[in-house]
Design an enzyme around this catalytic site. Structure first.
Site, PDB file in Angstrom:
ATOM      1  N   TYR A  47       0.850  -1.073  -0.067  1.00 13.09           N
ATOM      2  CA  TYR A  47      -0.013   0.088   0.050  1.00 13.09           C
ATOM      3  C   TYR A  47       0.791   1.305   0.102  1.00 13.09           C
ATOM      4  CZ  TYR A  47      -3.069   3.634   1.825  1.00 13.09           C
ATOM      5  OH  TYR A  47      -3.656   4.867   1.670  1.00 13.09           O
ATOM      6  N   ARG A  83       0.984  -5.531  14.351  1.00 14.31           N
ATOM      7  CA  ARG A  83       0.657  -5.936  13.071  1.00 14.31           C
ATOM      8  C   ARG A  83       1.631  -5.467  12.139  1.00 14.31           C
ATOM      9  NH1 ARG A  83      -4.554  -2.710  10.866  1.00 14.31           N
ATOM     10  NH2 ARG A  83      -3.078  -1.248  10.795  1.00 14.31           N
TER      11      ARG A  83
END
Length: 327
Positions: free
Chosen positions: A150, A285
């Site tokens: 991303y 994460r």
């Protein structure tokens, strides 16, 4: 005296969280607004307040389709390009689709805007572009290596916009969004943003689940600050202010632990049981940046940016909206 005719705006991703707020705001300011959306992540209910407005037009189409892009920019003065596939985890799980939408779709919109002689192309960039850069606050001219697919796509957007400015004379301004939140942000789905997700969990008396120990910090930015930046980027007449990128943030940071404390405090005014809900912690994460804080000096100096909403002020508004609309 002849009345000034307002410009026509194309807002791509106009059925999404940020896009629908922009549509609503500029319709209220009497602009003509065209929304292009394929409803992959946007929602028709985000348009319900203005779908029948005489100055609003919805085009159901996909930025990956060059014909859809060409149709959408006809007669348009300004493009506010919000369409993208967000989420770091989604890009890690499916880098090909993220690239198709965020890079190929972005290039399609640039080409269509150039050919339609659009006056200016304002686009959603991302704080993820700072990557592994550790310095705080984040300054526009100093970035690191991207930490996710991303982040790569959003950096490529900036490179393409710069080339289109230099090579074709298309005016561009990129807005590096920092953790935007507020009304209409979707709490559902695997890739829901942290604030609406936590709000939903707390309202359902579930424990919010934090990745890591909760000490990661973010420059949480309320939607009205972002609307202000889009308007300033679109209307500025300062030649030094165009063909560049800006941090779009409040210029302060809060940890995730702080965030949950505020949410519990504000929501407990509606439901006292929420104050006693415990937080759950999990592993960090993948692809997450530990700390994020924007310098907004460039936006203040060149655009006259003056954000009105701190995290706490924005959360009061957002919590009120969620309580009324999600219960």
């Amino acid at each position: 005296m002849k009345q000034e005719t307002k410009s026509t705006l194309l807002i791509t991703g106009g059925a999404g969280f940020i896009g629908s707020n922009l549509c609503e705001y500029f319709l209220e300011k009497e602009y003509k607004v065209i929304c292009l959306d394929n409803f992959a992540t946007g929602h028709r209910y985000n348009l319900k307040g203005f779908i029948n407005h005489p100055n609003f037009k919805l085009i159901e189409g996909d930025i990956r389709n060059v014909i859809d892009c060409a149709n959408a920019v006809k007669g348009v003065d300004y493009v506010l390009h919000q369409a993208a596939l967000g989420s770091v985890p989604r890009s890690i799980n499916d880098p090909i689709t993220t690239n198709d939408v965020n890079v190929s779709g972005f290039l399609n919109m640039l080409v269509a805007s150039r050919e339609a002689k659009v006056k200016r192309f304002i686009y959603a960039a991302s704080s993820s572009t700072y990557g592994d850069s550790v310095g705080l606050p984040k300054v526009e001219e100093v970035i690191g290596k991207p930490l996710s697919p991303y982040a790569i796509t959003k950096y490529v957007n900036e490179l393409y916009a710069d080339i289109f400015s230099k090579t074709y004379g298309l005016e561009t301004i990129g807005l590096r969004y920092f953790n935007v939140f507020g009304r209409k942000q979707d709490p559902k789905g695997a890739y829901a943003a942290v604030i609406p997700k936590f709000v939903m969990q707390l309202m359902q008396h579930e424990s919010p689940k934090i990745n890591g120990d909760g000490n990661f910090s973010r420059d949480f930015t309320y939607i009205d600050n972002v609307i202000q930046m889009n308007e300033l980027a679109m209307t500025t007449q300062n030649p030094l202010a165009i063909n560049t990128v800006y941090n779009t943030a409040y210029g302060d940071r809060n940890t995730l632990n702080n965030l949950v404390s505020y949410l519990k405090e504000y929501l407990s005014k509606y439901d006292s049981k929420i104050a006693n809900i415990e937080v759950e912690y999990g592993p960090d994460r993948e692809g997450d940046i530990p700390h994020s804080l924007a310098s907004i000096d460039k936006a203040k100096g060149l655009l006259g940016y003056d954000p009105k909403y701190s995290l706490q002020e924005g959360l009061h508004e957002a919590v009120d909206w969620y309580w009324k609309n999600l219960k």
